[in-house]
Design an enzyme around this catalytic site. Structure first.
Site, PDB file in Angstrom:
ATOM      1  N   LYS A  52       0.846  -1.206   0.000  1.00 39.72           N
ATOM      2  CA  LYS A  52       0.000   0.000   0.000  1.00 39.72           C
ATOM      3  C   LYS A  52       0.878   1.252   0.000  1.00 39.72           C
ATOM      4  O   LYS A  52       0.618   2.213  -0.719  1.00 39.72           O
ATOM      5  CB  LYS A  52      -0.930  -0.015   1.226  1.00 39.72           C
ATOM      6  CG  LYS A  52      -2.037  -1.056   1.099  1.00 39.72           C
ATOM      7  CD  LYS A  52      -2.766  -1.326   2.414  1.00 39.72           C
ATOM      8  CE  LYS A  52      -3.723  -2.509   2.265  1.00 39.72           C
ATOM      9  NZ  LYS A  52      -4.284  -2.983   3.532  1.00 39.72           N
ATOM     10  N   GLN A  96      -4.109  -1.663   9.782  1.00 36.62           N
ATOM     11  CA  GLN A  96      -4.040  -2.990   9.164  1.00 36.62           C
ATOM     12  C   GLN A  96      -4.639  -4.035  10.113  1.00 36.62           C
ATOM     13  O   GLN A  96      -4.231  -4.141  11.267  1.00 36.62           O
ATOM     14  CB  GLN A  96      -2.576  -3.334   8.826  1.00 36.62           C
ATOM     15  CG  GLN A  96      -2.412  -4.649   8.091  1.00 36.62           C
ATOM     16  CD  GLN A  96      -3.059  -4.642   6.696  1.00 36.62           C
ATOM     17  OE1 GLN A  96      -2.936  -3.683   5.937  1.00 36.62           O
ATOM     18  NE2 GLN A  96      -3.773  -5.710   6.370  1.00 36.62           N
ATOM     19  N   ASP A 119     -10.878   3.196   4.616  1.00 42.27           N
ATOM     20  CA  ASP A 119     -11.367   1.815   4.486  1.00 42.27           C
ATOM     21  C   ASP A 119     -12.899   1.794   4.401  1.00 42.27           C
ATOM     22  O   ASP A 119     -13.482   0.818   3.922  1.00 42.27           O
ATOM     23  CB  ASP A 119     -10.950   0.987   5.721  1.00 42.27           C
ATOM     24  CG  ASP A 119      -9.662   0.210   5.480  1.00 42.27           C
ATOM     25  OD1 ASP A 119      -9.343  -0.059   4.305  1.00 42.27           O
ATOM     26  OD2 ASP A 119      -8.998  -0.130   6.464  1.00 42.27           O
TER      27      ASP A 119
END
Ligand SMILES: NC(=O)c1ccc[n+]([C@@H]2O[C@H](COP(=O)([O-])OP(=O)(O)OC[C@H]3O[C@@H](n4cnc5c(N)ncnc54)[C@H](OP(=O)(O)O)[C@@H]3O)[C@@H](O)[C@H]2O)c1
Length: 297
Positions: A52, A96, A119
């Protein structure tokens, strides 16, 4: 002829469009910033985070990476999130998952500023998605929508069967596809571990989307001719190669390909789209927070 849907090529195209929007931000004096927070020493999580970060750098997004010892108390993560929520150079925050057992996952999802929640997992953003006013569409299901769009697969009026009802894939996927408007207007059935006769459901579908985490849970015998198959699954299976394993999806590719008009491979299908759509959300967040018009729906 079966079309193999190329997620790498489609992802690259969307990324080059995103670069234009990033340039627009740069011209206005804004460097979009994405913070990743890792509280784990799991090698797979480390790899995801570094992928990422690399993807950010490649298109002009500033990647900020924070690590917290996996055995640190829960508050260490919340303190970090306080800093990132308050930092004006950070436009997107991604914790994460999974986090260690001493950390309450739901509390973490609620702690991230919803305006920086790229997200899309904060309850406020989930609610907006369900209401049809999404600020951030979760990256994987949004990536699937874009794969379908780029492959000229019409969702309007289509019967879609989704296998899997997780909060990160199955549920938001269903919510996106039933929305009124482009990329939506589908009739959606969501299947899960308690579904009776999965094959009877998948055989009815124009589009089958599988996100279970079990190799071969769907095969060609469960599909009708001409179906479009989207395989979200990523599973490591033993292989006779240098690494000792290979990645496969949830769909038995060879038998499904015989029935499908279009199908995603694993790797190279949904995976590259997930990171692309995370970048998309970061650019969108920067535009919002800095009050700069960005041309991303
Ligand atoms: N390519 C990407 O970017 C990407 C992104 C995210 C996830 N993934 C992959 O996608 C897969 C799913 O991930 P996830 O996070 O959504 O998984 P998850 O949270 O474990 O959810 C799995 C879902 O599958 C359902 N299920 C389990 N056994 C089943 C069965 N026999 N028949 C029908 N449904 C069944 C479960 O039902 P219950 O709810 O009843 O337990 C659950 O809803 C994994 O392989 C993951 O690595 C890939």
């Amino acid at each position: 002829m079966t079309t193999i849907i190329d997620g790498n090529a489609i992802g690259d195209r969307i990324r080059s469009e995103l670069e234009g929007e990033v340039e627009r931000l740069h011209d206005a004096g804004v460097i979009p910033g994405l913070a990743t927070v890792l509280m784990s020493d799991d090698p797979a999580s480390e790899t995801y985070v570094s992928m990422k970060q690399r993807a950010c750098e490649n298109i002009g997004i500033n990647g900020i990476h924070r690590e917290i010892e996996p055995d640190a108390p829960e508050d260490a993560l919340f303190d970090e999130l306080d800093d990132l929520n308050a930092d004006p150079s950070v436009h997107g925050i991604l914790v994460q998952m999974p986090v260690p057992d001493q950390v309450d996952t739901d509390a973490v999802l609620e702690y991230v500023d919803p305006a920086k929640d790229v997200d899309g997992f904060h309850p406020a953003n989930v609610g907006r998605l369900v209401a049809g006013r999404a600020r951030f569409k979760p990256a994987t299901p949004h990536g699937v929508q874009r794969l379908l769009q780029a492959s000229d697969v019409e969702t309007e009026g289509a019967d879609v069967v989704i296998v899997g009802r997780s909060d990160i894939v199955g549920k938001p996927m269903a919510n996106l596809l039933i929305q009124k408007g482009p990329l939506g207007n589908a009739t959606v059935t969501v299947c899960h571990s308690r579904t009776k006769d999965l094959a009877a459901k998948t055989k009815q579908a124009d589009i089958v989307i599988v996100a279970v985490g079990y190799p071969g849970i769907v095969d060609g015998s469960m599909l009708r001719d001409g179906v479009v198959v989207i395989d979200v699954g990523v599973n490591r299976v033993e292989a006779n190669n240098e690494r000792g394993y290979k990645l496969v999806g949830d769909v038995d590719f060879e038998s499904a390909k015989e029935k499908a008009s279009a199908i995603t491979p694993v790797p190279g299908g949904v995976g590259p789209m997930t990171i692309t759509m995370l970048l998309w959300n970061t650019v969108k967040a920067a535009g919002h927070l800095e009050d700069i018009e960005i041309e991303l729906p």
